[in-house]
Design an enzyme around this catalytic site. Structure first.
Site, PDB file in Angstrom:
ATOM      1  N   CYS A 156      51.351  43.335  61.549  1.00 10.54           N
ATOM      2  CA  CYS A 156      52.083  42.411  60.650  1.00 10.54           C
ATOM      3  C   CYS A 156      53.609  42.631  60.993  1.00 10.54           C
ATOM      4  CB  CYS A 156      51.832  42.471  59.422  1.00 10.54           C
ATOM      5  SG  CYS A 156      50.622  41.815  58.697  1.00 10.54           S
TER       6      CYS A 156
HETATM    7  N1  COA Z   1      37.836  35.291  43.477  1.00  9.95           N
HETATM    8  C1  COA Z   1      37.796  35.642  42.335  1.00  9.95           C
HETATM    9  N2  COA Z   1      37.866  36.815  42.084  1.00  9.95           N
HETATM   10  C2  COA Z   1      38.173  37.720  43.111  1.00  9.95           C
HETATM   11  C3  COA Z   1      38.173  37.396  44.503  1.00  9.95           C
HETATM   12  C4  COA Z   1      38.254  36.079  44.606  1.00  9.95           C
HETATM   13  N3  COA Z   1      38.228  35.313  46.008  1.00  9.95           N
HETATM   14  N4  COA Z   1      38.390  38.277  45.232  1.00  9.95           N
HETATM   15  C5  COA Z   1      38.493  39.500  44.435  1.00  9.95           C
HETATM   16  N5  COA Z   1      38.107  38.966  43.223  1.00  9.95           N
HETATM   17  C6  COA Z   1      37.882  39.849  41.952  1.00  9.95           C
HETATM   18  C7  COA Z   1      37.759  41.351  42.225  1.00  9.95           C
HETATM   19  O1  COA Z   1      36.444  41.353  42.607  1.00  9.95           O
HETATM   20  C8  COA Z   1      38.113  41.856  41.099  1.00  9.95           C
HETATM   21  O2  COA Z   1      37.373  41.948  40.118  1.00  9.95           O
HETATM   22  P1  COA Z   1      36.976  43.065  39.163  1.00  9.95           P
HETATM   23  O3  COA Z   1      38.141  43.455  38.316  1.00  9.95           O
HETATM   24  O4  COA Z   1      35.970  42.866  38.264  1.00  9.95           O
HETATM   25  O5  COA Z   1      36.746  44.202  40.183  1.00  9.95           O
HETATM   26  C9  COA Z   1      39.269  41.350  40.502  1.00  9.95           C
HETATM   27  O6  COA Z   1      39.114  40.017  41.228  1.00  9.95           O
HETATM   28  C10 COA Z   1      40.716  41.816  41.052  1.00  9.95           C
HETATM   29  O7  COA Z   1      40.483  42.030  42.515  1.00  9.95           O
HETATM   30  P2  COA Z   1      41.746  42.986  43.120  1.00  9.95           P
HETATM   31  O8  COA Z   1      41.193  43.132  44.555  1.00  9.95           O
HETATM   32  O9  COA Z   1      42.209  44.096  42.507  1.00  9.95           O
HETATM   33  O10 COA Z   1      42.877  41.944  43.297  1.00  9.95           O
HETATM   34  P3  COA Z   1      44.480  42.140  43.449  1.00  9.95           P
HETATM   35  O11 COA Z   1      45.087  41.579  42.161  1.00  9.95           O
HETATM   36  O12 COA Z   1      44.784  43.425  43.907  1.00  9.95           O
HETATM   37  O13 COA Z   1      44.788  41.159  44.711  1.00  9.95           O
HETATM   38  C11 COA Z   1      45.338  41.031  47.054  1.00  9.95           C
HETATM   39  C12 COA Z   1      44.274  41.143  45.778  1.00  9.95           C
HETATM   40  C13 COA Z   1      44.494  41.377  48.138  1.00  9.95           C
HETATM   41  C14 COA Z   1      45.696  39.542  47.056  1.00  9.95           C
HETATM   42  C15 COA Z   1      46.442  41.945  46.694  1.00  9.95           C
HETATM   43  O14 COA Z   1      45.882  43.428  46.438  1.00  9.95           O
HETATM   44  C16 COA Z   1      47.479  42.139  47.750  1.00  9.95           C
HETATM   45  O15 COA Z   1      48.002  41.253  48.142  1.00  9.95           O
HETATM   46  N6  COA Z   1      47.569  43.314  48.435  1.00  9.95           N
HETATM   47  C17 COA Z   1      48.513  43.668  49.433  1.00  9.95           C
HETATM   48  C18 COA Z   1      47.901  43.029  50.595  1.00  9.95           C
HETATM   49  C19 COA Z   1      48.914  43.037  51.797  1.00  9.95           C
HETATM   50  O16 COA Z   1      49.699  42.981  51.748  1.00  9.95           O
HETATM   51  N7  COA Z   1      48.417  43.345  52.932  1.00  9.95           N
HETATM   52  C20 COA Z   1      48.906  43.136  54.038  1.00  9.95           C
HETATM   53  C21 COA Z   1      47.832  42.459  54.984  1.00  9.95           C
HETATM   54  S1  COA Z   1      48.747  42.289  56.350  1.00  9.95           S
END
Ligand code: COA
Length: 373
Positions: A156
């Site tokens: 990225c």
């Molecule tokens: N729909 C519904 N629920 C979902 C889901 C979806 N598509 N994806 C995950 N969930 C659920 C998970 O299973 C989890 O359930 P649980 O609490 O029962 O275990 C809950 O939602 C929370 O999931 P989590 O992965 O912890 O969500 P989050 O708030 O951390 O958000 C991201 C996920 C990826 C959006 C976030 O962590 C993020 O943006 N991180 C930084 C990513 C980044 O910048 N990456 C760089 C890439 S270049």
């Protein structure tokens, strides 16, 4: 040492859009189908049923509302969940070259620079569609650019690392003009069948023309300073390459696509980026009050809100830190350059801003610019 300016930018945007609702319908159909096919294993506890995705979660967790892709039909087919990008004949332009050339021509037109006056083409992206010949060299040939070209990958952060690389060559005098191009076909390295990440990425290409800024007089962004930093982490990883652990079934090859530990990334990258920008500003003699705009990497709205607040010492006003991720999703290295290209025209002479990208590696790159108009 010569000064350097960004004199033109361009964005290629695919014409196919997938909304969150369309994405979730396809994912849920895939999950239902998988659960039906694996009902016995699920019942015996050997396999875990796949849960549904939801639009509300996607918007709340990321701020993403839709994404552009090169092929919508293949991604939304519950039996496929992957874009249909047919391999092309070796004599035909590759996908990355094609969209990179489109963005590059827009950037050249804005800069008023002819392709043959370019001395360097860098294709900087998070995934190359082949190992070699370099996509950059193919783009150089298609554009009719001069000099030399190469590919680089810092995930990225590829755009800002590419800008620093090109800027350093212009500063030293080894080249006069460069094109830094970021064709990001993220749909091809995203696992659309994984609920945790299926909403994250989209496709796009961006390009920027960099020139020696000793005698320029037109509209441009002078580069005041660039800085890159890396710190190893496995929390964002893609193992695709020639070391294949398992060859046979797509299902066994999950690690050959984008994988992340999103929570850890969130927690670890935020302080890294905030500190990086603060130190870069400090060393350049720039204060928060000097900054008119932040063009940040576009991965997550909460993350950007946090970084904006940390850098400015207050909540950013509307427009000070433009987000494009609601429309484009995360487009890897291209995100901050889309924001820069679309939301920089209104700055006045002397206004300063920071382009910053960050991601796998970990990596973070920042470019401090000043508008000259
Ligand atoms: N729909 C519904 N629920 C979902 C889901 C979806 N598509 N994806 C995950 N969930 C659920 C998970 O299973 C989890 O359930 P649980 O609490 O029962 O275990 C809950 O939602 C929370 O999931 P989590 O992965 O912890 O969500 P989050 O708030 O951390 O958000 C991201 C996920 C990826 C959006 C976030 O962590 C993020 O943006 N991180 C930084 C990513 C980044 O910048 N990456 C760089 C890439 S270049």
């Amino acid at each position: 040492m010569h000064n350097v300016a960004i004199t033109g930018t361009g964005v290629f945007t695919p014409d196919q859009v997938i909304t969150n609702d369309e994405l979730v319908v396809a994912f849920n159909a895939y999950a239902d189908q998988w659960n039906a096919e694996n009902a016995m294993a699920i019942e015996s506890g050997e396999a875990e049923a796949k849960a549904h995705s939801s639009t509300d979660f996607i918007v709340a967790a990321s701020g993403i509302e839709r994404r552009y892709v090169l092929d919508k039909e293949g991604v939304l087919d519950p039996k496929r969940m992957f874009p249909r990008l047919a391999p092309r004949d070796d004599e035909a332009p590759g996908y990355m070259a094609e969209i990179g050339v489109d963005a590059a021509n827009k950037a050249l037109a804005q800069a008023g620079v002819a392709a043959e006056d370019i001395d360097l083409v860098i294709c900087a992206a998070s995934n190359m569609e082949r190992a070699y010949p370099a996509i950059g060299v193919e783009i150089q040939e298609l554009l009719g650019a001069g000099g030399f070209a190469f590919d680089m990958n810092v995930a990225c952060s590829s755009a800002t690392f590419g800008i620093q690389t090109a800027a350093d060559m212009i500063r030293s005098g080894s080249i006069r003009r460069a094109l830094v191009i970021n064709p990001e076909i993220c749909s091809a390295h995203l696992e659309w069948r994984d609920r945790d990440c299926h909403f994250i990425f989209g496709d796009v290409a961006t390009a920027a023309v960099l020139e020696r800024d000793d005698d320029l007089s037109g509209d441009r962004f002078s580069i005041l300073s660039t800085r890159c930093a890396t710190q190893f982490s496995n929390n964002i990883r893609n193992n695709n390459g020639y070391l294949r652990r398992t060859q046979d079934r797509m299902e066994d090859r999950r690690d050959m696509q984008f994988m992340q530990n999103g929570r850890k990334v969130f927690k670890e990258v935020l302080p890294l980026v905030s500190q990086h920008i603060a130190e870069h500003m400090d060393d350049t003699g720039i204060t928060a009050g000097d900054l008119k705009r932040l063009w940040l990497h576009q991965a997550n709205k909460t993350m950007n809100d946090y970084i904006g607040k940390k850098v400015l010492g207050r909540n950013p006003e509307a427009g000070e830190q433009p987000n494009i991720l609601q429309d484009y999703a995360n487009t890897s290295s291209a995100g901050s350059m889309i924001a820069f290209s679309k939301y920089s025209d209104d700055l006045a002479d002397g206004d300063k801003g920071i382009i910053c990208s960050f991601g796998a590696g970990y990596s973070v790159g920042s470019v401090i610019v000043e508008r000259r108009a």
